[in-house]
Write an enzyme that holds these catalytic residues in place. Structure first.
Site, mmCIF file in Angstrom:
data_model
loop_
_atom_site.group_PDB
_atom_site.id
_atom_site.type_symbol
_atom_site.label_atom_id
_atom_site.label_comp_id
_atom_site.label_asym_id
_atom_site.label_seq_id
_atom_site.Cartn_x
_atom_site.Cartn_y
_atom_site.Cartn_z
ATOM 1 N N LYS A 1 6.659 -27.005 0.541
ATOM 2 C CA LYS A 1 5.814 -27.343 1.696
ATOM 3 C C LYS A 1 4.367 -27.565 1.238
ATOM 4 O O LYS A 1 3.754 -28.553 1.560
ATOM 5 C CB LYS A 1 5.894 -26.213 2.734
ATOM 6 C CG LYS A 1 5.085 -26.459 3.962
ATOM 7 C CD LYS A 1 5.308 -25.376 5.002
ATOM 8 C CE LYS A 1 4.248 -25.491 6.088
ATOM 9 N NZ LYS A 1 4.399 -24.482 7.136
ATOM 10 N N GLU B 1 5.945 -21.089 -8.894
ATOM 11 C CA GLU B 1 7.322 -21.172 -9.404
ATOM 12 C C GLU B 1 7.807 -22.628 -9.394
ATOM 13 O O GLU B 1 8.329 -23.139 -10.382
ATOM 14 C CB GLU B 1 8.278 -20.328 -8.547
ATOM 15 C CG GLU B 1 8.102 -18.832 -8.662
ATOM 16 C CD GLU B 1 7.098 -18.268 -7.679
ATOM 17 O OE1 GLU B 1 6.273 -19.037 -7.133
ATOM 18 O OE2 GLU B 1 7.119 -17.037 -7.475
ATOM 19 N N GLY C 1 8.147 -22.527 6.502
ATOM 20 C CA GLY C 1 9.052 -22.689 5.358
ATOM 21 C C GLY C 1 10.462 -22.186 5.645
ATOM 22 O O GLY C 1 11.454 -22.844 5.348
ATOM 23 N N ARG C 2 10.565 -20.999 6.249
ATOM 24 C CA ARG C 2 11.895 -20.416 6.485
ATOM 25 C C ARG C 2 12.598 -21.023 7.687
ATOM 26 O O ARG C 2 13.694 -20.611 8.041
ATOM 27 C CB ARG C 2 11.775 -18.890 6.631
ATOM 28 C CG ARG C 2 10.763 -18.439 7.655
ATOM 29 C CD ARG C 2 10.423 -16.973 7.483
ATOM 30 N NE ARG C 2 9.348 -16.523 8.367
ATOM 31 C CZ ARG C 2 8.056 -16.584 8.092
ATOM 32 N NH1 ARG C 2 7.656 -17.113 6.945
ATOM 33 N NH2 ARG C 2 7.149 -16.136 8.938
ATOM 34 N N GLU D 1 10.786 -11.951 6.461
ATOM 35 C CA GLU D 1 9.480 -12.592 6.304
ATOM 36 C C GLU D 1 8.868 -12.861 7.693
ATOM 37 O O GLU D 1 7.659 -12.861 7.861
ATOM 38 C CB GLU D 1 9.591 -13.885 5.488
ATOM 39 C CG GLU D 1 8.268 -14.311 4.877
ATOM 40 C CD GLU D 1 8.375 -15.478 3.913
ATOM 41 O OE1 GLU D 1 8.582 -16.616 4.366
ATOM 42 O OE2 GLU D 1 8.257 -15.265 2.687
ATOM 43 N N HIS E 1 35.197 -3.482 -0.645
ATOM 44 C CA HIS E 1 35.548 -2.783 -1.884
ATOM 45 C C HIS E 1 34.307 -2.399 -2.681
ATOM 46 O O HIS E 1 34.399 -2.082 -3.869
ATOM 47 C CB HIS E 1 36.491 -3.657 -2.723
ATOM 48 C CG HIS E 1 37.788 -3.892 -2.008
ATOM 49 N ND1 HIS E 1 38.849 -3.026 -2.099
ATOM 50 C CD2 HIS E 1 38.157 -4.862 -1.136
ATOM 51 C CE1 HIS E 1 39.842 -3.467 -1.336
ATOM 52 N NE2 HIS E 1 39.441 -4.572 -0.734
ATOM 53 N N LYS F 1 0.766 -12.702 -5.336
ATOM 54 C CA LYS F 1 0.542 -14.017 -5.967
ATOM 55 C C LYS F 1 -0.810 -14.044 -6.669
ATOM 56 O O LYS F 1 -0.938 -14.495 -7.803
ATOM 57 C CB LYS F 1 0.539 -15.123 -4.906
ATOM 58 C CG LYS F 1 1.882 -15.473 -4.309
ATOM 59 C CD LYS F 1 1.703 -16.669 -3.371
ATOM 60 C CE LYS F 1 2.916 -16.880 -2.495
ATOM 61 N NZ LYS F 1 2.708 -17.902 -1.463
#
Ligand code: F6P
Length: 593
Positions: free
Chosen positions: A253, A259, A314-315, A400, A431, A556
């Protein structure tokens, strides 16, 4: 909500009657006034409502942690219709919430809570494009991404729907070209692998959707997702690829996320190592971003950029151009079906009465569990292998969005907000960690999700149909968690007394079960929008800003400061605390720096 309303917008759906809502246009400057944005009077803090007091009183008698009186065995025995009374069906999704520690009085108080907290007004403000993201002074309009062409939704006086459809049309053209082989690499070869580079909302949605809709994908094109700054991610995802046949979609965005930018630079170098010619970038890199200037700076032609807007968080962006890799994989028709599914749920959320409204129900039961029964986590357990990335996706969506400790006006929350979201597909989880869910000391409400129709009826005469066994398990888990096994039942099996406590199940462990017709692109859209709106209702009641994420910033900034200290570009500072200093020194020594 805090926005000044100075224009009007009309949001129309092609199928439903249009709703006319007031829109904000000029956004208020959030921090210019020393007092910050004003929270409307209707947006009442939850603990100031009558309903909150009522719920507190109810929880004293029905509390899983402290009380004994709410017992699901008794509740089901007393009311034979409980299993259908506390269930709702909409858009092919059957939600059974009867195995929660609720009764009619609890539900009445929860609905009253939503009313007193102004959820409906807040929802109207969101759909209308008011700047409800007050700390960033932004509208919140992911619902516009799936609005039909004839809808009118205005931001700053401009109808944004044509822009959405213009980008969709460009995505469609591009996706078709890649799928058909019309889009070729620099050396004329077909594209065989699409690698999405992005992180957070620019990764989790696309990966989740790619995995969820695998059965609808063009299998001759592989999609891969590089997100982590850890170079091993890039290495593993590209080690067997041919740059001549690989296309990178750089999704960010902001186009400044370290990253993604680092991975994108590495990808560029990896491509050019073989392709040599910088002109090859145009054929092997496209960008998805709101930031054209940074895209151009990176060296991607903005003709190969697919845009979206700052009113998409973003999400909440997997249905924007961020879904480009999804569209290449499943094709434009399926992508549009997914958008239609999102829109179906938007309309359901907007128009269905609260008592029949899936997002309201999930949200309110979540609030009961979190704030009144003290449950700190929620497990999302899809009994569907295709949904194996669903809980990772919901982690960002919920945590978030609602992992906040202050209210919209900056004052501390006097109540709990986002629970921890986690989970794995059933039956694998059974399990691994279900032991704790059945017999641990902390109650874990579960969302059990299954589809009635399998996409592939796998099985054999000897083994039976896998799907029946799968569904038997999900139903059995709900049953076991709700009703448990009493010491008397354990004794009646001849169990020695010393073993009885170990083999006893308390029951009364809350679950929602969603039995859904069949997994499809449309259904996936409905499921994701269901949870988006659940998060909205909860954030609205908790009176937090569900659309900012200031909590990710500090780490950050500190990482940026430390980077040169690790590489040796700068002498190691001693300005940190003694723990961080020692760790940096140790790392440098181990790397011989
Ligand atoms: O750091 C958190 C975050 O800002 C998320 O909200 C977002 O989805 C992610 O980083 C990626 O951001 P971008 O798409 O701008 O690279």
């Amino acid at each position: 909500m805090a926005a000044k309303k100075n224009s009007t917008s009309t949001q129309k759906s092609s199928t439903k009657k249009p709703s006319t809502t007031k829109a904000s246009t000029k956004k208020p400057a959030p921090a210019k006034s020393a007092a910050g944005p004003t929270v409307p009077a209707w947006h009442v803090a939850p603990d100031k409502t009558k309903a909150w007091k009522k719920l507190t009183a109810l929880s004293k008698t029905g509390n899983l942690m402290t009380g004994k009186s709410m017992d699901l065995r008794k509740a089901f025995a007393k009311d034979k219709s409980r299993g259908t009374k506390f269930a709702v069906e909409a858009l092919g999704i059957h939600l059974d919430y009867s195995k929660n520690l609720i009764d009619g009085a609890t539900m009445d108080a929860l609905f009253a809570l939503a009313t007193e907290c102004g959820v409906a007004k807040h929802m109207k403000a969101m759909f209308a494009g008011d700047a409800i993201n007050v700390t960033e002074n932004r509208a919140v309009l992911h619902t516009a991404l799936r609005a039909p062409k004839n809808a009118v939704i205005k931001v700053d006086g401009k109808n944004i729907v044509p822009d959405v459809h213009e980008v969709l049309a460009r995505m469609e053209k591009f996706a078709n070209a890649v799928r058909s082989g019309a889009w070729r690499g620099h050396t004329g070869k077909r594209i065989r692998t699409v690698v999405n580079i992005g992180i957070g909302g620019s990764d989790l949605g696309p990966v989740m959707a790619y995995e969820a809709l695998k059965d609808f994908t063009e299998r001759s094109i592989d999609c891969r997702y590089v997100s982590n700054i850890d170079g091993e991610d890039f290495y593993e995802k590209t080690r067997d690829l041919d740059p001549e046949e690989t296309l990178f979609v750089v999704s960010s965005k902001t186009f400044t996320t370290i990253e993604t930018m680092t991975n994108a630079q590495t990808a560029r170098a990896w491509s050019l190592k073989k392709l040599k010619d910088p002109a090859a970038v145009a054929k092997h890199f496209v960008a998805v971003s709101t930031n054209a200037a940074e895209v151009a700076k990176f060296g991607i032609d903005t003709a190969n950029m697919f845009g979206f807007w700052d009113w998409v968080g973003g999400r909440y962006s997997m249905d924007s151009a961020i879904g480009l890799s999804t569209m290449v994989a499943v094709g434009p028709d399926n992508f549009r079906e997914m958008l239609a599914g999102f829109h179906d749920m938007d309309e359901h959320f907007r128009t269905a009465p609260a008592r029949k409204n899936l997002p309201y129900l999930l949200a309110l039961i979540g609030i009961w569990n979190r704030d009144f029964l003290g449950c700190e986590t929620v497990a999302v357990l899809p009994y569907c292998q295709y949904l194996h990335r669903l809980s990772a996706y919901f982690q960002q969506l919920e945590m978030e969005s609602n992992g906040k400790r202050v209210q919209l006006d900056g004052s501390p929350c006097r109540w709990q907000t986002s629970p921890v979201i986690w989970g794995e597909p059933g039956t694998n989880g059974q399990h691994a960690f279900y032991q704790m869910i059945h017999q641990g000391t902390s109650p874990v409400p579960c969302d059990l999700i299954a589809f009635a129709q399998p996409l592939h009826a796998v099985g054999s005469e000897a083994a039976g149909e896998h799907h029946d066994i799968l569904l038997a398990n999900i139903f059995a888990q709900g049953e076991a968690l709700a009703f448990g096994k009493t010491p008397a039942e354990v004794r009646a099996e001849g169990t020695p007394e010393w073993l009885v406590p170990h083999r006893t199940f308390t029951g009364n462990r809350p679950t929602n079960t969603m039995l859904i017709e069949k997994l499809s692109p449309r259904m996936l859209g409905r499921i994701i929008a269901l949870y988006e709106h659940k998060v909205f209702v909860q954030g609205s009641i908790w009176r937090v800003n569900s659309f900012d994420q200031w909590g990710v910033e500090l780490g950050k900034v500190l990482a940026k400061r430390i980077i040169p200290e690790l590489s040796g570009a700068k002498p190691a500072k001693t300005a940190h605390d003694s723990s961080t200093n020692a760790l940096i020194a140790k790392y440098r020594a181990l790397r011989g720096r």
